[in-house]
Design a protein around this motif. Structure first.
Motif, PDB file in Angstrom:
ATOM      1  N   ARG A 194      19.238 -21.238  25.731  1.00  0.00           N
ATOM      2  CA  ARG A 194      17.918 -21.967  26.143  1.00  0.00           C
ATOM      3  C   ARG A 194      16.829 -20.943  26.649  1.00  0.00           C
ATOM      4  O   ARG A 194      15.548 -21.235  26.505  1.00  0.00           O
ATOM      5  CB  ARG A 194      18.398 -22.807  27.160  1.00  0.00           C
ATOM      6  CG  ARG A 194      17.123 -23.830  27.684  1.00  0.00           C
ATOM      7  CD  ARG A 194      17.585 -24.805  28.517  1.00  0.00           C
ATOM      8  NE  ARG A 194      18.325 -24.335  29.671  1.00  0.00           N
ATOM      9  CZ  ARG A 194      19.073 -24.967  30.679  1.00  0.00           C
ATOM     10  NH1 ARG A 194      19.072 -26.245  30.803  1.00  0.00           N
ATOM     11  NH2 ARG A 194      19.779 -24.407  31.623  1.00  0.00           N
ATOM     12  N   GLU A 195      17.267 -19.864  27.419  1.00  0.00           N
ATOM     13  CA  GLU A 195      16.154 -18.930  27.883  1.00  0.00           C
ATOM     14  C   GLU A 195      15.793 -18.078  27.027  1.00  0.00           C
ATOM     15  O   GLU A 195      14.563 -17.793  26.821  1.00  0.00           O
ATOM     16  CB  GLU A 195      17.025 -18.272  29.051  1.00  0.00           C
ATOM     17  CG  GLU A 195      17.389 -19.198  30.119  1.00  0.00           C
ATOM     18  CD  GLU A 195      18.302 -18.401  31.165  1.00  0.00           C
ATOM     19  OE1 GLU A 195      18.238 -17.195  31.092  1.00  0.00           O
ATOM     20  OE2 GLU A 195      18.882 -18.983  31.999  1.00  0.00           O
ATOM     21  N   LEU A 196      16.654 -17.428  25.856  1.00  0.00           N
ATOM     22  CA  LEU A 196      16.254 -16.360  24.980  1.00  0.00           C
ATOM     23  C   LEU A 196      15.397 -17.130  23.961  1.00  0.00           C
ATOM     24  O   LEU A 196      14.561 -16.469  23.115  1.00  0.00           O
ATOM     25  CB  LEU A 196      17.375 -15.615  24.605  1.00  0.00           C
ATOM     26  CG  LEU A 196      18.227 -14.634  25.656  1.00  0.00           C
ATOM     27  CD1 LEU A 196      19.361 -14.238  25.127  1.00  0.00           C
ATOM     28  CD2 LEU A 196      17.240 -13.768  26.146  1.00  0.00           C
ATOM     29  N   ARG A 197      16.042 -18.243  23.324  1.00  0.00           N
ATOM     30  CA  ARG A 197      15.515 -19.103  22.122  1.00  0.00           C
ATOM     31  C   ARG A 197      15.505 -18.172  20.895  1.00  0.00           C
ATOM     32  O   ARG A 197      14.749 -18.225  20.020  1.00  0.00           O
ATOM     33  CB  ARG A 197      13.962 -19.369  22.356  1.00  0.00           C
ATOM     34  CG  ARG A 197      13.960 -20.279  23.735  1.00  0.00           C
ATOM     35  CD  ARG A 197      12.287 -20.403  23.905  1.00  0.00           C
ATOM     36  NE  ARG A 197      11.928 -21.575  22.913  1.00  0.00           N
ATOM     37  CZ  ARG A 197      11.755 -22.928  22.963  1.00  0.00           C
ATOM     38  NH1 ARG A 197      12.390 -23.318  24.203  1.00  0.00           N
ATOM     39  NH2 ARG A 197      11.285 -23.628  22.198  1.00  0.00           N
ATOM     40  N   GLU A 205      23.042  -9.538  23.247  1.00  0.00           N
ATOM     41  CA  GLU A 205      23.205  -9.604  24.554  1.00  0.00           C
ATOM     42  C   GLU A 205      24.849  -9.695  24.706  1.00  0.00           C
ATOM     43  O   GLU A 205      25.480  -8.938  25.569  1.00  0.00           O
ATOM     44  CB  GLU A 205      22.628 -10.728  25.190  1.00  0.00           C
ATOM     45  CG  GLU A 205      22.916 -10.756  26.772  1.00  0.00           C
ATOM     46  CD  GLU A 205      21.876 -12.051  27.175  1.00  0.00           C
ATOM     47  OE1 GLU A 205      22.526 -12.736  27.830  1.00  0.00           O
ATOM     48  OE2 GLU A 205      20.716 -11.616  27.538  1.00  0.00           O
ATOM     49  N   LEU A 206      25.225 -10.777  23.951  1.00  0.00           N
ATOM     50  CA  LEU A 206      26.831 -10.889  24.230  1.00  0.00           C
ATOM     51  C   LEU A 206      27.521  -9.763  23.502  1.00  0.00           C
ATOM     52  O   LEU A 206      28.841  -9.478  24.468  1.00  0.00           O
ATOM     53  CB  LEU A 206      27.100 -12.149  23.321  1.00  0.00           C
ATOM     54  CG  LEU A 206      26.729 -13.339  23.641  1.00  0.00           C
ATOM     55  CD1 LEU A 206      27.103 -14.721  22.662  1.00  0.00           C
ATOM     56  CD2 LEU A 206      27.002 -13.891  25.053  1.00  0.00           C
ATOM     57  N   VAL A 211      31.361 -10.002  24.989  1.00  0.00           N
ATOM     58  CA  VAL A 211      31.880 -11.446  24.806  1.00  0.00           C
ATOM     59  C   VAL A 211      32.373 -11.345  23.365  1.00  0.00           C
ATOM     60  O   VAL A 211      31.555 -11.120  22.764  1.00  0.00           O
ATOM     61  CB  VAL A 211      30.808 -12.522  25.319  1.00  0.00           C
ATOM     62  CG1 VAL A 211      31.329 -13.739  24.780  1.00  0.00           C
ATOM     63  CG2 VAL A 211      30.445 -12.197  26.789  1.00  0.00           C
ATOM     64  N   LYS A 212      33.445 -12.112  23.059  1.00  0.00           N
ATOM     65  CA  LYS A 212      34.168 -12.113  21.835  1.00  0.00           C
ATOM     66  C   LYS A 212      34.617 -13.542  21.427  1.00  0.00           C
ATOM     67  O   LYS A 212      34.714 -14.349  22.365  1.00  0.00           O
ATOM     68  CB  LYS A 212      35.383 -11.092  21.694  1.00  0.00           C
ATOM     69  CG  LYS A 212      35.064  -9.598  21.809  1.00  0.00           C
ATOM     70  CD  LYS A 212      36.236  -8.829  21.736  1.00  0.00           C
ATOM     71  CE  LYS A 212      35.776  -7.317  21.753  1.00  0.00           C
ATOM     72  NZ  LYS A 212      37.019  -6.329  21.736  1.00  0.00           N
ATOM     73  N   THR A 213      34.737 -13.729  19.896  1.00  0.00           N
ATOM     74  CA  THR A 213      35.336 -14.890  19.599  1.00  0.00           C
ATOM     75  C   THR A 213      36.802 -15.533  20.089  1.00  0.00           C
ATOM     76  O   THR A 213      37.413 -14.283  20.517  1.00  0.00           O
ATOM     77  CB  THR A 213      35.279 -14.970  18.083  1.00  0.00           C
ATOM     78  OG1 THR A 213      36.001 -13.925  17.607  1.00  0.00           O
ATOM     79  CG2 THR A 213      33.815 -14.823  17.594  1.00  0.00           C
ATOM     80  N   LYS A 214      37.092 -16.508  19.997  1.00  0.00           N
ATOM     81  CA  LYS A 214      38.234 -17.089  20.374  1.00  0.00           C
ATOM     82  C   LYS A 214      39.438 -16.294  19.389  1.00  0.00           C
ATOM     83  O   LYS A 214      39.147 -16.239  18.080  1.00  0.00           O
ATOM     84  CB  LYS A 214      38.296 -18.382  20.213  1.00  0.00           C
ATOM     85  CG  LYS A 214      39.885 -18.868  20.640  1.00  0.00           C
ATOM     86  CD  LYS A 214      39.794 -20.429  20.616  1.00  0.00           C
ATOM     87  CE  LYS A 214      40.984 -21.274  21.075  1.00  0.00           C
ATOM     88  NZ  LYS A 214      41.013 -21.303  22.833  1.00  0.00           N
ATOM     89  N   PHE A 229      30.538 -11.526  18.416  1.00  0.00           N
ATOM     90  CA  PHE A 229      29.900 -12.846  17.606  1.00  0.00           C
ATOM     91  C   PHE A 229      28.956 -12.409  16.715  1.00  0.00           C
ATOM     92  O   PHE A 229      28.159 -11.432  17.052  1.00  0.00           O
ATOM     93  CB  PHE A 229      29.264 -13.846  18.822  1.00  0.00           C
ATOM     94  CG  PHE A 229      30.167 -14.973  19.634  1.00  0.00           C
ATOM     95  CD1 PHE A 229      30.455 -16.116  18.692  1.00  0.00           C
ATOM     96  CD2 PHE A 229      30.621 -14.555  20.606  1.00  0.00           C
ATOM     97  CE1 PHE A 229      31.112 -16.951  19.388  1.00  0.00           C
ATOM     98  CE2 PHE A 229      31.481 -15.493  21.330  1.00  0.00           C
ATOM     99  CZ  PHE A 229      31.810 -16.760  20.786  1.00  0.00           C
ATOM    100  N   ALA A 230      28.959 -13.092  15.450  1.00  0.00           N
ATOM    101  CA  ALA A 230      27.836 -12.903  14.400  1.00  0.00           C
ATOM    102  C   ALA A 230      26.906 -14.029  14.607  1.00  0.00           C
ATOM    103  O   ALA A 230      27.096 -15.040  15.362  1.00  0.00           O
ATOM    104  CB  ALA A 230      28.531 -12.367  13.019  1.00  0.00           C
ATOM    105  N   LYS A 231      25.812 -14.014  14.002  1.00  0.00           N
ATOM    106  CA  LYS A 231      24.821 -15.053  13.893  1.00  0.00           C
ATOM    107  C   LYS A 231      25.464 -16.235  13.511  1.00  0.00           C
ATOM    108  O   LYS A 231      25.146 -17.194  14.109  1.00  0.00           O
ATOM    109  CB  LYS A 231      23.534 -14.498  13.170  1.00  0.00           C
ATOM    110  CG  LYS A 231      22.823 -13.373  13.565  1.00  0.00           C
ATOM    111  CD  LYS A 231      21.720 -13.125  12.540  1.00  0.00           C
ATOM    112  CE  LYS A 231      20.608 -11.793  13.096  1.00  0.00           C
ATOM    113  NZ  LYS A 231      19.367 -11.648  12.316  1.00  0.00           N
ATOM    114  N   GLY A 232      26.145 -16.172  12.318  1.00  0.00           N
ATOM    115  CA  GLY A 232      26.857 -17.408  11.796  1.00  0.00           C
ATOM    116  C   GLY A 232      27.810 -17.915  12.706  1.00  0.00           C
ATOM    117  O   GLY A 232      27.620 -19.297  12.922  1.00  0.00           O
TER     118      GLY A 232
END
Length: 527
Positions: A194-197, A205-206, A211-214, A229-232
Motif C-alpha cells: 500500500r505504501e510502495l505501490r 525489499e522483501l 522474507v521467503k515463501t512458505k 518472493f518473485a513478482k508472480g
C-alpha cells in the motif's frame, strides 16, 4: 501344435494409495492375468517379460506412459494379445476404446478381459464390450459430477477443500488455522505494498529482509518453497481473497470458516492500487520507453510483436520484433523499425477515425474529426488510451499494415501500403507520405455520394432539396440506391481506395445494385 501367441499384461490403478505395499492392487491384477494366460497354454499363449503398469493414472485418458508403450509394442507387432483384469483397467472411455480396437485390428492383435471373458476378435465380443464401456464411462462422468457438486457445496459453506495451504495459515483437520508469525508477515506485505505501490520495489525489499515463501513438505518427502518472493508469487498473495476470510469458487466469493488475516479496508485499497497500476501499465505510464502499438500488433504469421531497443553510442534504436511462445522454435522473426511503423499506424488511425464518423450526428462527427486531426500531436499515453478504448488491432503484412476493431469482420478493416526494403544490412519500411492519401479520390464518385445523401434527406424530411428537386424521378431513384451503400464502400470511395472498375457512370447505372452490403461488395468489385 498351436500357434504361439505373445500375451502382454496391462494393469492400472487410479490413485497411488497403497502402491508402496509389498503386494498391491497392480500385483493382484497381474497375478490373476498370469494365471489366465497359463490356463491357455494349450492354445499357444505365452506371457511376455515386459511389465505394463500405470499406477496413479486415470482411465479417462490415453495419456498414460505404460499404455503408450503397450500400444507402441502392438504396432511394432511384438504383442498378439493384451490381457487385463477388467475392461475398465484398459480404458473408461468409449472413444478411446474405439481407437485401441482400431490399432489392434490393424496389427491383427486382440484384447481379453480375465474376469469378463471377452474377446475382441468377434463382433459379439465387441458389442458386449461397448455396452460395458458405456456404463463405465457413465459411472465416471456421474462420479465426476458428484465430486464437483460436493466441492461447490462445501465451498459455499466456507470449507477449505484442499490445495497448497497459503502462507499465514496451517491446516488442522481440514480447517485453516491462523499461524501467528506467518500472519504478521502477510499483514506486513499488504501494508508495504500500500505504501510502495509497486510489486518490483516490494520484491527487492522483501529479498533484502530475508522474507521467503512458505515451505511445504509433501508426502513423498519433496520440499518446495522457502525461497525469496518473485513478482508472480507476490502478486498471487496480494490478490488471494482467502486473507479476508473468503473462499473462492468459479468466480464467486463465499464467507469462509477460517479467520481473516487482512481487514477489508486494507484489502480493498490494495485491489484499487492493482487496478490503477494495471491501467497505467496498459497506457505505457509504467514503461521507461513506451511504444504506441504494444500489445496490439501481430506479424504476417499472426504472432504478437513486442517492442525492443538497442543502443549504438548515445543513440537508441527501437524495433517491433516477433515474440515467440515459450519453447517455440524461432526462425526468421520479423524485425521492423518502430518509429517508421508508428508513423504509418498514426496515419492509418486517423483514416480509421474519419471512417468511423456516424453520418447525421453533426456534433459527434465534429468531435471525431477534431480527434483525427489532432491525433498525431497527442501525448503517447493519450494515443494509447484512444486505441484501447476502441479495442483496435494492427497486423503487419509483407506489403501493408491493417487496422480493425476487435471482433470486426475482415471487410471492415483498413490498410495502407508499407513495402519492406533492404538498405545495406538493415530492413526499412517504405511508407506513403504522412498527409497525402494513398490515391486521389474520384471527384465524380464524391459528387454522386453527396447528391445521394441529399436525395435521402429530401425523402426523409419531405422537403425539396436544392439542386436535387430539378432531377427526374428516375435519376432521384438511382441516387437513393447509392445512398444505401455499405459504410466501408463509402469510406473506400472517400479515401480513393475503390476498385479501378468502379466509375461514376457504372455506379449510377447499376440498376441491379443489391441492398445487402456483402452482395454490394461483390457486385462493385471489392472482392
Amino acid at each position: 501344435m498351436a500357434e504361439r501367441k505373445r500375451c502382454a499384461i496391462y494393469t492400472r490403478k487410479s490413485t497411488e494409495e497403497g502402491l508402496e505395499q509389498d503386494f498391491n492392487s497392480l500385483d493382484a491384477q497381474r497375478e490373476a492375468c498370469a494365471a489366465y494366460i497359463l490356463s491357455q497354454a494349450a492354445e499357444g499363449w505365452e506371457q511376455v517379460d515386459e511389465h505394463y503398469d500405470d499406477g496413479g493414472w486415470s482411465g479417462g485418458s490415453m495419456e498414460r506412459p505404460a499404455l503408450k508403450q503397450l500400444l507402441a509394442d502392438v504396432e511394432a507387432r511384438k504383442i498378439d494379445i493384451i490381457v487385463v483384469y477388467k475392461v475398465d483397467r484398459l480404458t473408461r472411455s468409449l472413444a478411446d476404446f474405439a481407437k485401441i480396437v482400431d490399432i489392434l485390428d490393424e496389427r491383427e492383435a486382440s484384447f481379453v478381459s480375465v474376469t469378463q471373458a471377452f474377446n475382441t476378435t468377434n463382433s459379439m465380443g465387441r458389442l458386449t464390450l461397448n455396452i460395458l464401456l458405456s456404463f463405465a464411462q457413465f459411472e465416471r462422468e456421474v462420479t465426476g459430477e458428484r465430486i464437483r457438486d460436493k466441492i461447490a457445496a462445501s465451498k459455499k459453506k466456507g470449507m477449505w477443500m484442499g490445495g497448497p495451504v497459503p502462507i499465514g495459515y496451517r491446516l488442522e483437520e481440514r480447517h485453516l488455522i491462523v499461524a501467528p508469525e506467518e500472519a504478521k508477515t502477510v499483514r506486513m506485505i499488504f501494508e508495504r505494498y500500500r505504501e510502495l505501490r509497486s510489486i518490483s520495489r516490494l520484491v527487492d525489499e522483501l529479498a533484502g529482509q530475508g522474507v521467503k515463501t512458505k515451505e511445504r513438505t509433501y508426502r513423498n518427502g519433496k520440499i518446495v518453497g522457502g525461497i525469496p518472493f518473485a513478482k508472480g508469487s507476490l502478486a498471487h498473495l496480494l490478490k488471494n481473497p482467502v486473507y479476508t476470510g473468503k473462499v473462492h469458487h468459479k468466480g464467486n466469493l463465499f464467507d469462509g470458516m477460517h479467520e481473516a488475516i487482512v481487514d477489508q479496508a486494507l484489502w480493498s485499497e490494495v485491489r484499487s492500487i492493482f487496478t490503477a497500476n494495471g491501467a497505467d501499465r496498459k497506457l505505457g505510464k509504467k514503461s521507461h520507453n513506451p511504444s504506441l502499438l504494444t500489445g496490439m500488433l501481430t506479424d504476417p504469421d499472426g504472432r504478437p510483436m513486442t517492442p525492443v531497443h538497442g543502443c549504438r553510442g548515445p543513440k537508441r534504436y527501437r524495433y517491433y520484433v516477433t515474440r515467440y511462445a515459450t519453447g517455440e522454435i524461432s526462425s526468421d522473426p520479423w524485425r521492423v523499425p518502430a518509429a517508421e511503423l508508428d508513423r504509418l499506424a498514426t496515419q492509418l488511425i486517423r483514416n480509421w477515425l474519419r471512417r468511423s464518423r456516424k453520418p447525421g450526428l453533426a456534433e459527434e462527427m465534429a468531435e471525431t474529426e477534431q480527434l483525427a486531426s489532432a491525433f498525431a500531436d497527442l501525448p503517447l499515453v493519450e494515443k494509447r488510451r484512444v486505441l484501447l478504448e476502441r479495442r483496435l488491432r494492427f497486423r503487419l503484412l509483407e506489403n501493408a499494415i491493417t487496422i480493425s476493431a476487435e471482433g470486426d469482420s475482415p471487410a471492415n478493416q483498413l490498410s495502407l501500403p508499407a513495402q519492406m526494403v533492404r538498405r545495406g544490412c538493415e530492413t526499412k519500411l517504405s511508407l506513403p507520405p504522412d498527409d497525402r492519401p494513398v490515391s486521389a479520390p474520384d471527384p465524380v464518385l464524391l459528387k454522386l455520394l453527396a447528391q445521394a445523401h441529399a436525395a435521402q434527406q429530401m425523402v426523409i424530411d419531405g422537403h425539396a432539396a436544392p439542386n436535387i428537386e430539378r432531377y427526374s424521378k428516375g435519376h432521384i431513384s438511382r441516387l437513393l440506391r447509392i445512398s444505401w451503400l455499405a459504410p466501408d464502400i463509402v469510406s473506400a470511395i472517400v479515401e480513393g481506395r475503390q476498385p479501378k472498375v468502379l466509375t461514376g457512370r457504372r455506379l449510377l447505372r447499376a440498376a441491379g445494385l443489391p441492398m445487402d452490403w456483402a452482395d454490394q461488395r461483390k457486385f462493385l468489385g471489392f472482392g
